[in-house]
Structure formats: structure tokens, C-alpha cells
Design an enzyme around this catalytic site. Structure first.
Site, mmCIF file in Angstrom:
data_model
loop_
_atom_site.group_PDB
_atom_site.id
_atom_site.type_symbol
_atom_site.label_atom_id
_atom_site.label_comp_id
_atom_site.label_asym_id
_atom_site.label_seq_id
_atom_site.Cartn_x
_atom_site.Cartn_y
_atom_site.Cartn_z
ATOM 1 N N ALA A 274 44.959 47.159 37.864
ATOM 2 C CA ALA A 274 44.016 46.670 38.877
ATOM 3 C C ALA A 274 42.986 45.744 38.245
ATOM 4 O O ALA A 274 42.557 45.956 37.119
ATOM 5 C CB ALA A 274 43.307 47.848 39.534
ATOM 6 N N ASP A 275 42.601 44.712 38.993
ATOM 7 C CA ASP A 275 41.518 43.841 38.526
ATOM 8 C C ASP A 275 40.309 44.025 39.446
ATOM 9 O O ASP A 275 40.357 44.813 40.389
ATOM 10 C CB ASP A 275 41.978 42.380 38.468
ATOM 11 C CG ASP A 275 42.466 41.867 39.826
ATOM 12 O OD1 ASP A 275 42.112 42.468 40.870
ATOM 13 O OD2 ASP A 275 43.192 40.869 39.844
ATOM 14 N N SER A 276 39.244 43.293 39.170
ATOM 15 C CA SER A 276 38.008 43.499 39.931
ATOM 16 C C SER A 276 38.177 43.111 41.399
ATOM 17 O O SER A 276 37.578 43.728 42.279
ATOM 18 C CB SER A 276 36.848 42.720 39.307
ATOM 19 O OG SER A 276 37.185 41.350 39.190
ATOM 20 N N ARG B 192 40.902 43.496 43.202
ATOM 21 C CA ARG B 192 41.594 44.635 43.817
ATOM 22 C C ARG B 192 40.602 45.788 44.037
ATOM 23 O O ARG B 192 40.663 46.474 45.054
ATOM 24 C CB ARG B 192 42.745 45.114 42.941
ATOM 25 C CG ARG B 192 43.867 44.126 42.818
ATOM 26 C CD ARG B 192 44.844 44.255 43.968
ATOM 27 N NE ARG B 192 46.056 43.517 43.736
ATOM 28 C CZ ARG B 192 46.363 42.369 44.335
ATOM 29 N NH1 ARG B 192 45.539 41.821 45.178
ATOM 30 N NH2 ARG B 192 47.509 41.780 44.091
#
Length: 84
Positions: free
Chosen positions: A40-42, A44
């Protein structure tokens, strides 16, 4: 709150997380890390936060994002915001 209510809410949160991260539900545990284990990234993370707010009718401060690393902590943050 009953254990059943907690389980139902946790399952709903899991569905939201899996949908946004595009992963299978059996890949996610209460303690698997969104970023490290599921990529996950920021962006998401913000999508997850927004979806949780909509689903549970709560407002979650974005300053809580760093705490929201797995299902257990997501549940705690939503519960605090919702006053469960």
C-alpha cells in the site's frame, strides 16, 4: 458491544481494505501490514480512510493515518472516531 458486532465491523473493514489494495481477503490478517506486506502507498491509505469514513459515518483525522498500519489498528482508529 458484542464480539459479534466487532467481528462484523472488522469483516467490513477487511473487505474495504482488500478492495482498495486489490488483494484477496485470505492474504490479509488482523496484523499483516498494509505497506510492508501488501504494497500500500499513501494514496491507497487515504482511499481506505475515506471509504471507512463513508461506510461507518465517522470523521477520521488524517493525522491518524500513520497509526493505520493493519486491520487491528484500523479498527481501533475507527472505533475511537465512532465512540464504540
Amino acid at each position: 458491544m458484542t464480539e459479534n458486532q466487532r467481528a462484523e465491523r472488522l469483516e467490513t473493514m477487511k473487505e474495504i481494505v482488500c478492495d482498495i489494495l486489490e488483494i484477496e481477503e485470505d492474504e490479509v490478517t488482523e496484523t499483516s501490514l498494509f505497506k510492508e506486506d501488501h504494497g500500500a502507498d499513501s494514496l491507497r491509505a487515504i482511499e481506505i480512510l475515506a471509504a471507512l469514513e463513508k461506510e461507518f459515518g465517522v470523521v477520521i483525522n488524517q493525522s491518524e493515518l500513520p497509526r493505520m498500519v493493519n486491520l487491528t489498528s484500523v479498527y481501533e482508529v475507527v472505533a475511537e472516531s465512532a465512540g464504540w
